[in-house]
Design a protein around this motif. Structure first.
Motif: not given
Length: 181
Positions: A161-166, A168-169, A172
């Motif tokens: 859950s804390n991992k950033e989805n690549p 969406f990165a 951004k």
């Protein structure tokens, strides 16, 4: 050995054929289960056979004191197991429809129902997928090696859950220039 006559149960005037026996496990059983089970004592089976056309059905409860290796450290763990199982026995090969409807159908050979094998098989099937020593349960330590470690389900879910989805990165940074204007 726990062997029963299929035809005797089928043709019995009694509705139920009661079983209440202590079980001695065979050497062959321990040979085939040596990595799953180190020892088993005080094994007792109770239950009943009855005829319900087209099957002789058996409903049983088994209790046993066992020693199984820890799934984490392979140290021996003493446990008391209590489980139930039901099997259907047929003197003819079951149809595909019967197999689809019933959980377990065993084809009887030579008029013999081998309850010994059923108890042994279900004893293995009843073993928990995670077996821990009391110390392992209390500490909550997990094994680790070079470049790997075992984590709890909760820790894994938190990490995910804390991992950033690549995907969406990348998005951004897409509108970064518009904010600076």
């Amino acid at each position: 050995m726990l062997k029963f006559s299929y035809l005797q149960i089928k043709n019995s005037r009694n509705l139920l054929t009661h079983v209440d026996e202590n079980v001695e496990l065979s050497k062959e059983f321990f040979d085939r289960s040596k990595e799953l089970l180190e020892d088993a004592n005080n094994i007792h089976v109770t239950g009943d056979f009855f005829y319900d056309e087209p099957f002789v059905t058996g409903n049983f409860t088994v209790e046993a004191d066992i020693v199984a290796p820890s799934t984490r450290s392979l140290k021996p763990v003493k446990m008391h197991q209590k489980f139930n199982f039901t099997e259907n026995y047929s003197e003819v090969e079951p149809t595909q429809e019967q197999l689809d409807e019933e959980d377990t159908i065993v084809t009887v050979k030579d008029d013999t129902i081998d309850l010994q094998k059923a108890v042994e098989d279900n004893l293995l099937l009843s073993l928990p997928s995670v077996i821990l020593t009391p110390e392992e349960e209390a500490k909550g330590d997990f094994p680790a090696g070079e470049g790997w470690k075992v984590v709890s389900q909760e820790a894994y879910q938190e990490q995910q859950s804390n991992k950033e989805n690549p995907a969406f990165a990348k998005l951004k940074d897409l509108f970064k220039d518009e904010k600076n204007k």
